[in-house]
Motif scaffolding. Structure first.
Motif, short mmCIF file in Angstrom:
data_model
loop_
_atom_site.label_atom_id
_atom_site.label_comp_id
_atom_site.label_asym_id
_atom_site.label_seq_id
_atom_site.Cartn_x
_atom_site.Cartn_y
_atom_site.Cartn_z
N GLU A 236 0.98 -1.26 -0.06
CA GLU A 236 -0.14 0.09 -0.02
C GLU A 236 0.80 1.39 0.00
O GLU A 236 0.36 2.37 -0.62
CB GLU A 236 -0.68 0.20 1.05
N MET B 172 1.75 1.80 -3.60
CA MET B 172 0.69 2.20 -4.43
C MET B 172 0.63 3.63 -4.17
O MET B 172 0.58 4.53 -5.09
CB MET B 172 -0.36 1.41 -4.14
N TRP C 212 1.08 -7.02 -9.97
CA TRP C 212 -0.18 -6.15 -9.81
C TRP C 212 -0.16 -5.36 -10.96
O TRP C 212 0.53 -4.13 -10.57
CB TRP C 212 -0.18 -5.55 -8.02
N PRO D 231 -7.34 0.60 -11.37
CA PRO D 231 -7.17 -0.46 -10.32
C PRO D 231 -6.17 -1.55 -10.76
O PRO D 231 -6.01 -1.96 -11.95
CB PRO D 231 -8.52 -1.09 -10.51
N ARG D 232 -5.48 -2.21 -9.89
CA ARG D 232 -4.35 -3.43 -10.12
C ARG D 232 -5.09 -4.55 -9.73
O ARG D 232 -5.79 -4.97 -8.88
CB ARG D 232 -3.21 -3.13 -9.37
N PHE D 233 -4.76 -5.56 -10.65
CA PHE D 233 -5.00 -7.08 -10.56
C PHE D 233 -3.88 -8.00 -10.20
O PHE D 233 -2.97 -7.71 -11.00
CB PHE D 233 -6.26 -7.50 -11.39
N LEU E 62 -10.80 2.00 -5.08
CA LEU E 62 -9.56 1.21 -5.46
C LEU E 62 -9.11 0.58 -4.16
O LEU E 62 -8.66 -0.70 -4.24
CB LEU E 62 -8.36 2.53 -5.79
N HIS F 213 -8.47 -3.45 -4.19
CA HIS F 213 -7.14 -3.98 -3.93
C HIS F 213 -7.11 -4.81 -2.65
O HIS F 213 -6.39 -5.91 -2.43
CB HIS F 213 -6.24 -2.94 -3.60
N GLU F 214 -7.99 -4.41 -1.70
CA GLU F 214 -8.19 -5.32 -0.26
C GLU F 214 -8.72 -6.61 -0.74
O GLU F 214 -8.41 -7.64 -0.09
CB GLU F 214 -8.92 -4.55 0.75
N LYS G 241 -6.23 -8.94 -2.27
CA LYS G 241 -5.04 -9.18 -1.51
C LYS G 241 -5.60 -10.50 -0.57
O LYS G 241 -4.76 -11.48 -0.50
CB LYS G 241 -4.73 -8.14 -0.50
#
Length: 619
Positions: free
Chosen positions: A338, A341, A414, A424-426, A486, A490-491, A494
């Protein structure tokens, strides 16, 4: 051992070089794109290295490049194996295209075995990223390019990932490719990390038109430290007798002397004060302000030294170009995913370079400006600030290299497309044999132009651009709402990764990774597919909430729309700018005029008046 470099193709090259120097001024070729952060294991909260990368270019469509592992070797005689075509017995060849320009450079023999590559990582946990620093004109101007050079910096990345398992192997592969086939790009800074925990920065610049390949220096970042680079060469002086922590080409200093870029000092006969950056990419005003200032912003946010920001502020603003920042720093604490990010979303907020308050930010204080980066007015040159997060990012990632995981799932990319502060990251495992259709595609390094004039709602690049561009128009209102979304996504991912890692480890077989790889691939594809649908829906949610300069929130007690419609309005700061510029042009001449007419109408509606005219049932 330090690499021995062949740096002359003809015995006459020295005379040619001296003649060239008589007619050339040593100017700097500026580049303003891309940002990297390098985090060593001892500097991260989970004890694993990370590398973050924003790939910034207005003509780069965000895609997740994928190269399957291949076996190009066939038996050509008893007991022998070679990389040859089955039918012709000729070597299997690989076509090479310049990643920046899409130009065909030539072909080189393919390696007998190549590894699976997804984006900027591979199935062995190796990660490579870059930023371009350009460099002195005599080595970067296209007019003096190496004739017949076949390897550009993009090819270096993807070929090295396909042929290397570790940082050291990648450095050997990259330098050997440049030496053999020539280097066709400008100066580059590369970030490299692997599952052993080693994190390195490597900087290269071509040897010029009369020599093949590039000179370079590679330095290992000490554990517990972090580094960054952003289009300005960062390596200054470097040790010559520490092969565990520093590698370099044998001619990195002698070439500079031949070109007249550097002269030994009587006080330093061994050239221990030779600085790669100061010689091959001397700092200019824009080199500091538009490039290295991003590294300053990152370090200022993360440094243990609370005086860092002010100490180097005069350098970041371009006022003191000699006040160079260190190559690496100690962070204020162990850094999380985080934390990274956050800094990759930096817009110089609350610093001397903040640009969300002046007239260029508009009424909604957007930290974005139209290109070009430099412009002139009445023959005076000006510039826009160039922050870490920027609108022209093609794609971005944060790579976690998990040293305690088996090689195929050690690297977790990510990945996102477009602006790193709005996208947004995946998660994508480095062993994935497929990628989500929303993110798939080939790039210019494969000879395929980016389809930037073909809008496609099925592609994440376009959907994430839609969200970002809409948010730019209402930044002060919409960006906080976007950040909440976002964080939620992301949470969620994770937690999914934590659960899925356990499932993958249940399939772990050191002699057969097949089942693990298949399951990891399925997860990565499904994550991208799910996020694409989620972001399309989120665009609709944003549009409905912030259309027509209103902010519209749910209100179940409202009988008209079950919502509360509020005007965006202007801040007092923006009102003052309007009045200052226009005087009394917009001044109400009726003494009974009420400034906030919309609010008055809203209140009247509560009392039974209709906003559309007429009366409500309450009347």
């Amino acid at each position: 051992m330090n690499k021995k470099m062949t740096f002359c193709r003809a015995s006459s090259c020295y005379s040619h070089l001296h003649l060239l120097l008589l007619t050339l001024s040593v100017s700097i070729h500026p580049i303003e794109s891309c940002t990297n952060i390098l985090i060593t294991p001892g500097a991260s909260s989970d004890g694993n290295p990370m590398i973050a990368y924003n790939a910034d270019s207005g003509n780069l469509q965000g895609m997740l490049y994928h190269y399957n592992a291949t076996d190009n070797s066939v038996s050509v005689s008893d007991g022998d194996s070679a990389n040859v075509d089955v039918n012709t017995k000729a070597p299997t060849m690989r076509q090479v295209y310049d990643w920046d320009h899409g130009v065909y450079l030539g072909e080189i023999p393919e390696a007998p075995i190549t590894y699976n590559v997804v984006g900027n990582t591979n199935e062995h946990g190796l990660v490579i990223a870059e930023t371009t620093f350009g460099g002195v004109d005599i080595l970067t101007n296209a007019a003096y390019a190496q004739k017949g050079a076949k390897i550009d910096y993009g090819s270096l990345i993807y070929i090295a990932l396909q042929r290397s398992k570790t940082v050291k192997e990648a450095i050997e592969t990259m330098t050997s490719l440049m030496d053999e086939y020539g280097y066709a790009s400008e100066g580059e800074s590369f970030s490299l990390g692997d599952r052993s925990g080693e994190v390195w920065i490597m900087e290269v610049i071509g040897r010029g038109q009369y020599k093949v390949g590039a000179v370079w220096v590679a330095m290992k970042i000490p554990d517990g430290m972090i580094a960054a680079h952003s289009n300005q060469a960062r390596i200054t002086t470097f040790p010559r007798d520490d092969e565990e922590h520093c590698l370099f080409s044998d001619d990195v200093i002698t070439l500079a002397k031949e070109l007249g870029l550097y002269t030994s000092s009587p006080d330093d006969p061994d050239d221990l004060l030779f600085s790669f950056s100061d010689v091959y990419n001397p700092v200019t005003f824009m080199g500091a302000r538009a490039s290295d200032a991003r590294t300053w912003a990152i370090f200022s946010t993360l440094a243990k030294d609370t005086t860092f920001e002010k100490t180097y502020e005069d350098y970041a603003t371009g006022q003191n170009k000699t006040n160079r920042m260190p190559l690496f720093i100690e962070p204020h604490s162990k850094l999380s995913f985080e934390n990274i990010m956050t800094v990759m979303s930096n817009h110089y907020e609350n610093t001397a370079l903040s640009f969300d308050q002046d007239v260029g930010a508009g009424p909604y204080k957007a930290p974005y400006r139209a290109r070009p980066l430099q412009w002139s007015y009445k023959d005076i040159s000006y510039h826009n600030e160039r922050a870490v997060a920027t609108q022209q990012t093609g794609w971005n990632f944060i790579a976690q290299i998990r040293m305690n995981k088996p090689a195929p799932i050690s690297s977790l990319l990510w990945f996102a497309v477009d602006d790193s502060s709005t996208s947004p990251r995946f998660p994508v495992y480095g062993c994935s044999k497929e990628v989500s259709a929303a993110y798939s595609g080939k790039g210019t390094q494969d000879g395929v132009p980016s389809p930037l004039l073909k809008f496609d709602m099925q592609k994440a690049f376009w959907v994430q651009n839609m969200v970002a561009n809409f948010v730019y128009s209402r930044w002060d209102d919409a960006y906080p709402y976007l950040q909440t979304k976002l964080a939620t996504i992301h949470e969620y991912f994770k937690q999914e990764v934590d659960l899925f890692d356990d499932q993958l480890m249940e399939l772990y077989d050191p002699n057969d990774y097949g089942s693990m790889v298949d399951k990891a691939t399925s997860f990565s594809v499904q994550a991208g597919d799910w996020l694409q649908k989620e972001w399309v829906d989120f665009y609709g949610e944003l549009f409905a909430r912030y259309r027509d300069f209103f902010t519209i929130e749910e209100d179940r007690e409202d009988p008209v729309c079950n919502c509360k419609v509020q005007p965006g309005g202007f801040s007092d700061e923006w009102k003052a700018k309007i009045v200052e510029e226009t005087g009394e042009h917009y001044k109400c001449l009726d003494d009974n005029s009420v400034p906030d007419t919309f609010e008055m109408l809203q209140n009247k509606f509560r009392d039974g008046k209709s906003l559309r005219g007429g009366v409500t049932k309450a009347e």
